[in-house]
Motif scaffolding. Structure first.
Motif, mmCIF file in Angstrom:
data_model
loop_
_atom_site.group_PDB
_atom_site.id
_atom_site.type_symbol
_atom_site.label_atom_id
_atom_site.label_comp_id
_atom_site.label_asym_id
_atom_site.label_seq_id
_atom_site.Cartn_x
_atom_site.Cartn_y
_atom_site.Cartn_z
ATOM 1 N N GLU A 296 95.158 80.373 10.301
ATOM 2 C CA GLU A 296 96.183 80.050 11.273
ATOM 3 C C GLU A 296 96.655 81.288 12.020
ATOM 4 N N ARG A 298 94.886 84.005 12.470
ATOM 5 C CA ARG A 298 93.779 84.424 13.332
ATOM 6 C C ARG A 298 93.789 83.617 14.637
ATOM 7 N N ARG A 299 94.032 82.311 14.535
ATOM 8 C CA ARG A 299 94.066 81.459 15.734
ATOM 9 C C ARG A 299 95.193 81.891 16.669
ATOM 10 N N ARG A 300 96.361 82.187 16.100
ATOM 11 C CA ARG A 300 97.517 82.514 16.930
ATOM 12 C C ARG A 300 97.393 83.903 17.569
ATOM 13 N N ALA A 302 94.448 85.544 18.198
ATOM 14 C CA ALA A 302 93.181 85.767 18.898
ATOM 15 C C ALA A 302 93.331 85.987 20.400
#
Length: 407
Positions: A296, A298-300, A302
Motif C-alpha cells: 500500500e 509503495r502504491r501511494r 510511486a
C-alpha cells in the motif's frame, strides 16, 4: 618523481599521534596494506617492502584496479628480492630498525626468510610483529583464504544474498577490517610496550573477522532459537524500512523506526487513515501488517519523485537515502564540503602521474581529517635512501641492483 603531495596535508607529521614510529610492511593485496595505511595515516613512517617486479596489485584489472592506490598512500617503497640471500639480508637489516613489522604471507614463509617474530625479536625485543592470516592458529591455519572464501564459510554471503543465492558483500570487508584489527592490535601493543619495554606478536585473521561480523546473527539464534534469515528475506524490526521504486523508475530507501516517526511520516504525506488505523497503532502492529502495509505504501509513494521524497524526509527529520553508485560519490556535496576525499597521484598503469580522489580514513583528530602526506609510491622510490640509512655504500647498492636483489 617526488612522492610528496603538491599541497600541504591538514596536519604536519610532527603533530600526528604515531609520528616517529617506523613500520616495515611485508604485505600485498588488501589486508596487510590496510594495516599499514592506518598506521601511516596516523603519522608513522611506513616502509613497504615490494618484490623487484613490484606488488602485483599495482597492475590488477577490474575490481582490483583500485587496490594499490587506495591502500598504499603515505608510504615509502623499497624493492628487494627476498629469494636472494643479499635481498633477504637487506630486509632483515631493515626489519631490525622497525618498531612495528606487518606481514600477510602464508604461514611459514617469513620463518624461511629469517623474518619471523621468533628470529627478529631476539635482536629487537621491542619489536611489535603483526601477522595477517586467513585463519588464526588451528585446524584451518594452512588453508588458502580469500575475502570471498571466508564470506562463504563464515555466514556473511548467506546473510547478504537471497535464500539459495549466497552473495559476497560488495567490498573487501574482511580484508579491510582484518587490517584495521591488526592496526588496533599494534597500537594496543605499543601502549603495553611503553609499560613493559617489550614488544609482542599480534595476529589478525580473515575468518575470525568474518565470524565477528555475523556474531549478532549467531546470538539472535542463541536467544530466540530462530535462525536469522538472509537480509533480503529477513523479518524487519520496522514496517517502513525498505527501498521504494518511485517515479521514473528511481529508487530511494525510506524508514520510520519509531511510533513518533510513523506519525510524522503520516502527517507529512496526509495519510490520516493510516495514522488512525488501530491495526497500525504500534511498531509491532505495523510489522505484523507489513505484508499488506508495504504494498500500500509503495502504491501511494510511486507517483512521487525520489528528489521530492528526499526533500520531505530531510525536512521532517526521517531517515532516507538515495541509491548511489560508488563513482557518484565524487560529486557528493557532503564529501566535497568536508574534505572527505583527497587527491593522490596514480603511480602505475596508463594513467600514471594523473591525480584522482581517494577516500580518507573516516576519522577526525583535533578537528582535522588525516590527510595525504605522501602519494602512493612508485616502485622502489625510496630504495637507495633506505639502504643508505642502513649503512650500505653506493657501491654496495649498485651491486645489489646488478644482482637483481634490489630495484
Amino acid at each position: 618523481m617526488s612522492n610528496t603531495p603538491d599541497a600541504s596535508s591538514p596536519q604536519s607529521p610532527r603533530s600526528l599521534p604515531l609520528a616517529g614510529l617506523r613500520v616495515v610492511e611485508f604485505t600485498h593485496m588488501v589486508m596487510g596494506p590496510t594495516c599499514g595505511m592506518v598506521l601511516a595515516d596516523l603519522g608513522a613512517e611506513v616502509i613497504k617492502v615490494e618484490p623487484v617486479q613490484g606488488d602485483r596489485t599495482r597492475h590488477l584489472l577490474g575490481v582490483g584496479a583500485g587496490f594499490f592506490p587506495m591502500f598504499n598512500r603515505n608510504k615509502k617503497s623499497i624493492a628487494l628480492d627476498l629469494r636472494s640471500a643479499a635481498g633477504a639480508e637487506a630486509a632483515r637489516r631493515l626489519a631490525a630498525s622497525a618498531d612495528v613489522l606487518a606481514e600477510n604471507f602464508r604461514p611459514g614463509t617469513m620463518a624461511r626468510l629469517g623474518l619471523d617474530y621468533a628470529s627478529l625479536s631476539k635482536e629487537n625485543p621491542r619489536l611489535i610483529y603483526v601477522s595477517h592470516k586467513g585463519f588464526l592458529p588451528g585446524p584451518y591455519a594452512m588453508r588458502t583464504a580469500l575475502d570471498e572464501v571466508v564470506q562463504m564459510m563464515g555466514g556473511l554471503a548467506y546473510m547478504t544474498g537471497r535464500p539459495g543465492d549466497p552473495v559476497r558483500a560488495g567490498t573487501s570487508v574482511n580484508d579491510i577490517m582484518g587490517g584495521m584489527f591488526g592496526a588496533i592490535g599494534a597500537m594496543a601493543a605499543l601502549i603495553q610496550r611503553g609499560i613493559t619495554g617489550r614488544g609482542q606478536e599480534v595476529q589478525s585473521a580473515l575468518f575470525e573477522n568474518n565470524v565477528f561480523l555475523v556474531g549478532q546473527h549467531m546470538l539472535q539464534y542463541a536467544i530466540t532459537g530462530q535462525p536469522s534469515a538472509p537480509m533480503p528475506d529477513r523479518v524487519s524490526a520496522w514496517a517502513l524500512y525498505d527501498v521504494f521504486t518511485v517515479k521514473d523508475g528511481e529508487q530511494i530507501f525510506l524508514a520510520a523506526v519509531s511510533d513518533s516517526q510513523w506519525q510524522t511520516f503520516c502527517d507529512a504525506f496526509g495519510f490520516d487513515d493510516l495514522k488512525r488505523d488501530p491495526a497500525l497503532a504500534t511498531n509491532n502492529d505495523r510489522v505484523r501488517m507489513r505484508p499488506t502495509l508495504l504494498p500500500e505504501l509503495r502504491r501511494r509513494l510511486a507517483p512521487r519523485g525520489a528528489a521530492e521524497l528526499a526533500s520531505v524526509f530531510e525536512r521532517i527529520g526521517l531517515p532516507f537515502a538515495p541509491i548511489v553508485k560508488p563513482e557518484e560519490l565524487y560529486d557528493d556535496p557532503h564529501l566535497r564540503a568536508t574534505g572527505g576525499l583527497a587527491d593522490i597521484r596514480l603511480p602505475d598503469g596508463e594513467r600514471a602521474g594523473q591525480m584522482a580522489g581517494a577516500a580518507l580514513f573516516p576519522l577526525m583528530m583535533d578537528g582535522e581529517r588525516l590527510g595525504v602526506r605522501q602519494h602512493p609510491p612508485v616502485l622502489g622510490a625510496d630504495t637507495d635512501a633506505l639502504l643508505e640509512s642502513l649503512g650500505y655504500s653506493a657501491a654496495e647498492i649498485a651491486t645489489l641492483r646488478q644482482q637483481g636483489a634490489a630495484a
